[in-house]
Design an enzyme around this catalytic site. Structure first.
Site, PDB file in Angstrom:
ATOM      1  N   ARG A  89      78.494 -73.905 -16.250  1.00 49.50           N
ATOM      2  CA  ARG A  89      78.741 -75.347 -16.315  1.00 49.50           C
ATOM      3  C   ARG A  89      78.157 -75.967 -17.569  1.00 49.50           C
ATOM      4  O   ARG A  89      78.395 -77.145 -17.830  1.00 49.50           O
ATOM      5  CB  ARG A  89      78.103 -76.031 -15.102  1.00 49.50           C
ATOM      6  N   ARG A 128      86.584 -85.629   1.892  1.00 45.46           N
ATOM      7  CA  ARG A 128      85.689 -84.528   2.254  1.00 45.46           C
ATOM      8  C   ARG A 128      84.358 -85.080   2.770  1.00 45.46           C
ATOM      9  O   ARG A 128      83.763 -84.523   3.692  1.00 45.46           O
ATOM     10  CB  ARG A 128      85.450 -83.626   1.039  1.00 45.46           C
ATOM     11  N   ARG A 145      78.978 -87.285 -10.581  1.00 46.43           N
ATOM     12  CA  ARG A 145      79.308 -85.860 -10.765  1.00 46.43           C
ATOM     13  C   ARG A 145      80.513 -85.690 -11.681  1.00 46.43           C
ATOM     14  O   ARG A 145      80.569 -84.762 -12.487  1.00 46.43           O
ATOM     15  CB  ARG A 145      79.559 -85.200  -9.404  1.00 46.43           C
TER      16      ARG A 145
HETATM   17  P1  AMP Z   1      79.559 -77.515  -6.427  1.00 48.63           P
HETATM   18  O1  AMP Z   1      79.557 -77.072  -5.008  1.00 48.63           O
HETATM   19  O2  AMP Z   1      80.076 -76.470  -7.377  1.00 48.63           O
HETATM   20  O3  AMP Z   1      80.246 -78.848  -6.613  1.00 48.63           O
HETATM   21  O4  AMP Z   1      78.041 -77.750  -6.840  1.00 48.63           O
HETATM   22  C1  AMP Z   1      77.227 -78.671  -6.136  1.00 48.63           C
HETATM   23  C2  AMP Z   1      75.951 -78.964  -6.909  1.00 48.63           C
HETATM   24  O5  AMP Z   1      75.194 -77.751  -7.096  1.00 48.63           O
HETATM   25  C3  AMP Z   1      76.146 -79.515  -8.313  1.00 48.63           C
HETATM   26  O6  AMP Z   1      76.380 -80.906  -8.345  1.00 48.63           O
HETATM   27  C4  AMP Z   1      74.800 -79.138  -8.952  1.00 48.63           C
HETATM   28  O7  AMP Z   1      73.774 -79.981  -8.486  1.00 48.63           O
HETATM   29  C5  AMP Z   1      74.550 -77.757  -8.369  1.00 48.63           C
HETATM   30  N1  AMP Z   1      75.168 -76.690  -9.196  1.00 48.63           N
HETATM   31  C6  AMP Z   1      76.172 -75.845  -8.829  1.00 48.63           C
HETATM   32  N2  AMP Z   1      76.474 -75.010  -9.823  1.00 48.63           N
HETATM   33  C7  AMP Z   1      75.657 -75.333 -10.861  1.00 48.63           C
HETATM   34  C8  AMP Z   1      75.500 -74.835 -12.190  1.00 48.63           C
HETATM   35  N3  AMP Z   1      76.264 -73.843 -12.652  1.00 48.63           N
HETATM   36  N4  AMP Z   1      74.538 -75.409 -12.963  1.00 48.63           N
HETATM   37  C9  AMP Z   1      73.762 -76.402 -12.503  1.00 48.63           C
HETATM   38  N5  AMP Z   1      73.874 -76.932 -11.275  1.00 48.63           N
HETATM   39  C10 AMP Z   1      74.807 -76.400 -10.449  1.00 48.63           C
END
Ligand code: AMP
Length: 192
Positions: A89, A128, A145
């Protein structure tokens, strides 16, 4: 051996499509978001470190995320390949992934980007929110986000595109339709 990265903004359907694709390819789908949520729910040290960032819609610091993914990608079940959902990311995460894979004499085969318009993303995430009870699915955090994604993650698409690895997919329509597009893209990327 297949190593694919699924990219796209929050709400684009990465998690759902990663599951379908992983099942079809017979490789694990590795979602950093899922791993963090499990750690938070289990109250581990990593979960305690990550929770505040998740709740605020901020990225967990690279040092923490990279250490976690390093460990995960050394597991035996990744030998035949894997699918990444939500990682990398940041530019630093791209560099760490490159380095990690190079050390294993492997590389990313392709990147599938799911594209969905911003207003539809917000609508999906609010829907969701009503169903899934995620601590980061409320409107201010959703908007934050999306902003963080645009600023920190979208530039990664250009980095991978410069390597000729990117296929962009229309992420709208029903899940099965999108899966068809994702599978077609994955087949092309694997063949390339
Ligand atoms: P997601 O389920 O992919 O939307 O991720 C949910 C949350 O997890 C994000 O908003 C971040 O807080 C954290 N997160 C997930 N993947 C990453 C990543 N590659 N780097 C940093 N934070 C992450």
């Amino acid at each position: 051996m297949t190593i694919l990265v699924l990219m796209g903004p929050p709400g684009a359907g990465k998690g759902t499509q990663a599951e379908v694709l992983a099942d079809r390819l017979g490789v694990p789908a590795i979602s950093t978001g899922d791993i963090f949520r499990t750690q938070v729910a289990d109250g581990t040290a990593l979960g305690q470190q990550a929770k505040g960032y998740l709740d605020a819609g901020e990225y967990v610091p690279d040092s923490v995320t990279n250490a976690m993914i390093r460990e995960r990608l050394c597991a035996d079940d990744t030998r035949a390949g894997f699918l990444l959902d939500g990682y990398p990311r940041t530019l630093e995460q791209v560099a760490v992934l490159d380095d990690l894979l190079a050390g294993q004499r492997r590389f990313v085969d392709g990147v599938v980007v799911l594209e969905v318009q911003a207003d539809e993303l917000v609508a999906r995430l609010l829907h969701r929110a009503a169903e899934a009870n995620r601590s980061d699915d409320n409107e201010p955090v959703i908007r934050h986000r999306l902003k963080v994604y645009a600023e920190q993650t979208q530039p990664l698409i250009d980095v991978y595109a410069a390597r000729g690895l990117v296929t962009t997919i229309d992420g709208t329509g029903d899940t099965a339709q999108v899966s068809q597009r994702v599978l077609a893209a994955a087949n092309t990327l694997q063949a390339g």
